[in-house]
Motif scaffolding. Structure first.
Motif, short mmCIF file in Angstrom:
data_model
loop_
_atom_site.label_atom_id
_atom_site.label_comp_id
_atom_site.label_asym_id
_atom_site.label_seq_id
_atom_site.Cartn_x
_atom_site.Cartn_y
_atom_site.Cartn_z
N LEU A 1 78.88 13.74 -43.70
CA LEU A 1 80.10 14.09 -44.45
C LEU A 1 81.32 13.38 -43.88
CD1 LEU A 1 79.50 17.92 -45.07
CD2 LEU A 1 79.20 16.01 -46.67
N CYS A 2 81.37 13.23 -42.55
CA CYS A 2 82.48 12.48 -41.94
C CYS A 2 82.46 11.01 -42.38
CB CYS A 2 82.41 12.57 -40.42
SG CYS A 2 82.86 14.19 -39.76
N CYS B 1 85.30 8.67 -44.38
CA CYS B 1 85.74 7.33 -44.00
C CYS B 1 85.49 6.32 -45.11
CB CYS B 1 85.00 6.88 -42.74
SG CYS B 1 85.44 7.82 -41.26
N LEU B 2 84.47 6.56 -45.90
CA LEU B 2 84.18 5.69 -47.03
C LEU B 2 85.17 5.91 -48.17
CD1 LEU B 2 82.35 3.83 -48.79
CD2 LEU B 2 81.01 5.87 -49.32
N GLY B 3 85.53 7.17 -48.40
CA GLY B 3 86.32 7.53 -49.57
C GLY B 3 87.69 6.90 -49.63
N VAL B 4 88.36 6.78 -48.48
CA VAL B 4 89.73 6.25 -48.49
C VAL B 4 89.77 4.79 -48.97
CG1 VAL B 4 91.75 5.72 -47.08
CG2 VAL B 4 90.54 7.89 -46.76
N ALA C 1 83.97 12.13 -50.77
CA ALA C 1 84.45 10.75 -50.71
C ALA C 1 85.51 10.50 -51.78
CB ALA C 1 83.28 9.78 -50.88
N ASN C 2 85.27 11.06 -52.96
CA ASN C 2 86.25 10.88 -54.03
C ASN C 2 87.52 11.67 -53.78
OD1 ASN C 2 85.09 9.29 -56.57
ND2 ASN C 2 83.40 10.39 -55.62
N LEU C 3 87.40 12.80 -53.06
CA LEU C 3 88.59 13.58 -52.72
C LEU C 3 89.58 12.76 -51.90
CD1 LEU C 3 90.05 16.36 -52.66
CD2 LEU C 3 88.76 16.87 -50.57
#
Length: 509
Positions: free
Chosen positions: A294-295, A299-302, A427-429
């Motif tokens: 989840l972490c 890091c991927l989402g931004v 990630a989308n959040l």
């Protein structure tokens, strides 16, 4: 099936009984097992030609339709940036920072409704829930063309986020019920490449639509009408086209249905088509690796959302007019799709996820840092534009491979759905972060945003590398304990229902 079938199966009675219940035909699995006690053969199918033929059927029947569905999903989510470049904010009389608020509000319902909608998809079939979701977000995009103020657009963005929330998690789960673990990444990549193509296609559509002359409507309204209308039409087709499961696929013979069941039983799910039980699914949070995954999603989402939402604004810094700015977003997104396919195919071939995820994050880090380091973009135009290519290379591949990675390590279908329905929306959040990093007062360079996004890329690379190293060391420890070297692919997934607490469990690296 080929006429020369192998000896009767060594699958245990429980597995056979489950198979009979799924395809409603006795003894259909008898051609697909192997000699007793040979684990290396239990997880494989002897008739390789039949298996390849079955995969090709799935590829041609499922992937094109799912890819088109996701293309429209990405179009309807990301067309706000194109509309903004054509004066939408002026036409609707937005106040300062209200555009950023529109981008942000999408992600609140996107996260809230992903788990419950994903559970509904597990209960009532992804093949039915996915087209319903698609019809909904197409309708809300269509309605966006009729808004006349910020309040109307704000409400529609909320409902758009709600209807898109469970789409990607359900597609991932849906494909895990048709493909083995080692086949999943490249199929998901073909599907997810539609997102990159959508970003490129969105630029082409905007380029064409913005050429309209003499209309009484602003051109950005036509953008919503065209994209939303086609989405609604295709959703109706998808509802009647997608099979609920391999057992109900009319294009398969009974032998092929049995083969499809066996493949998933030994190399994807512990119990195929298992009934969803929320309390059992919560067991996924007993494993520390869940929180690391989840972490990494955070890091991927931004960078992922930063590129998706602000690529037109990033390229606008290069000094092009509005029409050319949208046109120049095409090439980076197309090469992003190509890089995604290359890394995913290599990942499946090597049966490794972690190294390729790390490589993707490093592309992200390098792209944003190169772009941030250029003071005079007009003097170094080619380097600056190349940096935008690296941005797209580094955001697409980790998304697919990360989802594939934790799905490969979860044999329990309920836990798989739950983690995916939390991880992907998480990630989308991060669009909330990205949409507030690229502030108007920092235009056109957006230096704070570029540095922050690069930092998330570097952190993601470190976490993915460390998690892969831990899994490799843990597999070695388990091999030493058992006195034998076993690969993840050698363990039938029906023996790994309890995850790492199972003695035979091996991590899929």
């Amino acid at each position: 099936m080929a006429s020369s079938s192998p000896p009767p199966s060594s699958l245990d009675d429980t597995t056979k009984a489950a198979a009979v219940g799924t395809v409603d035909e006795k003894n259909k699995l008898q051609g697909y097992g192997s000699a007793p006690d040979i684990v290396d053969e239990v997880t494989r199918v002897v008739d390789h030609k039949a298996e390849r033929r079955l995969c090709r059927r799935f590829d041609f029947r499922l992937l094109p339709v799912l890819a088109i569905m996701y293309l429209f999903n990405a179009l309807d989510k990301g067309n706000l940036g194109n509309a903004e470049t054509d004066g939408m904010t002026d036409d609707l009389h937005f106040k300062p920072n209200q555009y950023n608020l529109l981008l942000s509000i999408f992600f609140v319902p996107f996260v809230i409704f992903a788990p419950p909608f994903s559970m509904l998809g597990k209960k009532f079939s992804s093949a039915r829930v996915l087209p319903i979701l698609m019809f909904s977000f197409g309708a809300f995009t269509l309605l966006s063309s009729a808004t006349h103020n910020f309040g109307g657009m704000f409400a529609l963005r909320w409902f758009l986020g709600m209807s898109e929330a469970a789409f990607f998690p359900l597609v991932i789960y849906y494909l895990t019920t048709f493909y083995r673990r080692g086949e999943l990444a490249r199929r998901l990549a073909v599907f997810y490449a539609a997102s990159n193509i959508a970003n490129a296609f969105s630029g082409l559509i905007a380029f064409g639509v913005f050429q309209i002359q003499g209309s009484s409507l602003p051109n950005w309204r036509y953008l919503f009408i065209i994209e939303g209308g086609v989405t609604v039409i295709f959703a109706v087709f998808a509802y009647f086209y997608l099979p609920r499961s391999a057992a109900e696929a009319k294009f398969l013979s009974e032998d092929e249905k049995a083969l499809a069941f066996h493949r998933i039983q030994v190399d994807s799910s512990a119990v195929v088509n298992e009934e969803f039980r929320f309390r059992e699914a919560l067991g996924i949070f007993k494993h520390p690796t869940t929180y690391v995954f989840l972490c990494i999603e955070i890091c991927l989402g931004v960078p992922l959302q930063g590129v998706a939402l602000f690529m037109p604004q990033i390229i606008a810094r290069l000094g092009y007019a509005t029409v050319k700015t949208n046109l120049y977003t095409v090439a980076p997104n197309v090469t992003g799709a190509v890089m995604l396919l290359v890394l995913a195919f290599c990942s499946d071939f090597a049966r490794l996820r972690s190294p390729f995820i790390v490589l993707g994050f490093l592309f992200t880090f390098a792209g944003f840092m190169i772009y941030a380091s250029i003071d005079n973009v007009k003097a170094e135009l080619q380097v600056a534009y190349f940096a935008t290519f690296m941005m797209t290379w580094g955001t697409s591949a980790p998304s697919v491979l990360l989802s594939t990675w934790y799905n490969n390590n979860i044999a329990h279908e309920g836990r798989r759905v739950l983690l995916t329905s939390i991880g992907v929306p998480l990630a989308n959040l991060m669009g909330l972060v990205s949409s507030n990093l690229f502030r108007e007062q920092d235009a056109p360079k957006y230096m704070p945003a570029l540095i922050t996004v690069a930092a998330f890329g570097a952190t993601g690379a470190c976490l993915a590398g460390l998690l892969g190293l831990y899994m490799w060391l843990d597999n070695k420890r388990r091999d030493r304990r058992d006195g034998v070297t076993i690969r993840a692919r050698d363990i039938p997934t029906d023996r790994m229902r309890d995850g790492p607490s199972s003695p035979e469990f091996r991590w899929f690296l």
